[in-house]
Scaffold this active site. Sequence first.
Site, PDB file in Angstrom:
ATOM      1  CG  HIS A  17      -1.874  -1.058   1.396  1.00  0.00           C
ATOM      2  ND1 HIS A  17      -1.959  -1.841   2.517  1.00  0.00           N
ATOM      3  CD2 HIS A  17      -2.851  -1.493   0.566  1.00  0.00           C
ATOM      4  CE1 HIS A  17      -2.937  -2.723   2.378  1.00  0.00           C
ATOM      5  NE2 HIS A  17      -3.499  -2.536   1.202  1.00  0.00           N
ATOM      6  CE  LYS A  41     -12.680  -7.850   2.463  1.00  0.00           C
ATOM      7  NZ  LYS A  41     -11.827  -6.869   1.754  1.00  0.00           N
ATOM      8  NE  ARG A  90      -2.747  -7.179  -4.583  1.00  0.00           N
ATOM      9  CZ  ARG A  90      -3.488  -7.278  -3.481  1.00  0.00           C
ATOM     10  NH1 ARG A  90      -2.932  -7.637  -2.369  1.00  0.00           N
ATOM     11  NH2 ARG A  90      -4.780  -7.040  -3.516  1.00  0.00           N
ATOM     12  CB  SER A 128      -3.956  -6.934   4.554  1.00  0.00           C
ATOM     13  OG  SER A 128      -3.714  -5.634   4.089  1.00  0.00           O
TER      14      SER A 128
HETATM   15  P1  ADP Z   1      -9.570  -4.086  -0.515  1.00  0.00           P
HETATM   16  O1  ADP Z   1     -10.235  -4.834   0.596  1.00  0.00           O
HETATM   17  O2  ADP Z   1     -10.293  -2.876  -0.990  1.00  0.00           O
HETATM   18  O3  ADP Z   1      -9.024  -4.956  -1.622  1.00  0.00           O
HETATM   19  P2  ADP Z   1      -6.885  -3.748   0.423  1.00  0.00           P
HETATM   20  O4  ADP Z   1      -6.499  -3.055   1.662  1.00  0.00           O
HETATM   21  O5  ADP Z   1      -6.611  -5.209   0.349  1.00  0.00           O
HETATM   22  O6  ADP Z   1      -8.372  -3.400   0.214  1.00  0.00           O
HETATM   23  O7  ADP Z   1      -6.220  -3.026  -0.817  1.00  0.00           O
HETATM   24  C1  ADP Z   1      -6.466  -1.694  -1.145  1.00  0.00           C
HETATM   25  C2  ADP Z   1      -5.885  -1.419  -2.503  1.00  0.00           C
HETATM   26  O8  ADP Z   1      -4.466  -1.606  -2.471  1.00  0.00           O
HETATM   27  C3  ADP Z   1      -6.399  -2.344  -3.598  1.00  0.00           C
HETATM   28  O9  ADP Z   1      -6.517  -1.607  -4.797  1.00  0.00           O
HETATM   29  C4  ADP Z   1      -5.312  -3.372  -3.726  1.00  0.00           C
HETATM   30  O10 ADP Z   1      -5.272  -3.944  -5.017  1.00  0.00           O
HETATM   31  C5  ADP Z   1      -4.096  -2.521  -3.453  1.00  0.00           C
HETATM   32  N1  ADP Z   1      -2.972  -3.335  -2.949  1.00  0.00           N
HETATM   33  C6  ADP Z   1      -2.930  -4.113  -1.854  1.00  0.00           C
HETATM   34  N2  ADP Z   1      -1.737  -4.727  -1.729  1.00  0.00           N
HETATM   35  C7  ADP Z   1      -0.983  -4.332  -2.805  1.00  0.00           C
HETATM   36  C8  ADP Z   1       0.338  -4.641  -3.282  1.00  0.00           C
HETATM   37  N3  ADP Z   1       1.112  -5.500  -2.648  1.00  0.00           N
HETATM   38  N4  ADP Z   1       0.737  -4.047  -4.430  1.00  0.00           N
HETATM   39  C9  ADP Z   1      -0.085  -3.189  -5.090  1.00  0.00           C
HETATM   40  N5  ADP Z   1      -1.334  -2.875  -4.707  1.00  0.00           N
HETATM   41  C10 ADP Z   1      -1.782  -3.438  -3.583  1.00  0.00           C
END
Ligand code: ADP
Length: 159
Positions: A17, A41, A90, A128
């Site tokens: 992030h 969630k 990703r 995460s």
């Molecule tokens: P959500 O539950 O909305 O998917 P996340 O917290 O998992 O929320 O992710 C928020 C955003 O950050 C999403 O667009 C996700 O694709 C992006 N993201 C999460 N981890 C990575 C990573 N390792 N590299 C690039 N983007 C990421």
Amino acid sequence: MNVFVYPGSFDPVTNGHLDIIKRVLPICDKLIVAVLNNSDKVSAFSVNERVMMLKQVLESEPKIEVDSFDKLLVDYMRLHEATTVVRGLRAVSDFENEFMFALLNKNQYPEMETIFMLTNQKYLYLSSRMVKELAMYGGNIDEYVPAIVKEALARRYSA
Ligand code: ADP
């Protein structure tokens, strides 16, 4: 003024992030990192805890505001006069959902745009969820999260 919103669960924030945030900052005037309060969630950290962790790791950056929201993203954007949603991409697995949400949002709010930042190769498999699983079983997460998140995970899974 170009206000961008980076919405997500951030449960917890990872270096993946933070890499997206760092790279998007030069192209916006203000970035709101917005934690989605999604009661469907099951989360490891409360919305408040997630916001506090983000605030701590992003505190030195004046263009950034950390917030939470529990309404439709498009309504939240209108409220803050935001033009653009930022999402990270990703592997292929992210694409289908992201594509659908971007089109749905655009339909509801035609003036907005969604931009996608490609993941840094280093963080291609970082999520995460993966970090939580590693932390739960005592794995090394040093290269995936900031120190304060590592400590919070250790406290969460120490019992
Ligand atoms: P959500 O539950 O909305 O998917 P996340 O917290 O998992 O929320 O992710 C928020 C955003 O950050 C999403 O667009 C996700 O694709 C992006 N993201 C999460 N981890 C990575 C990573 N390792 N590299 C690039 N983007 C990421």
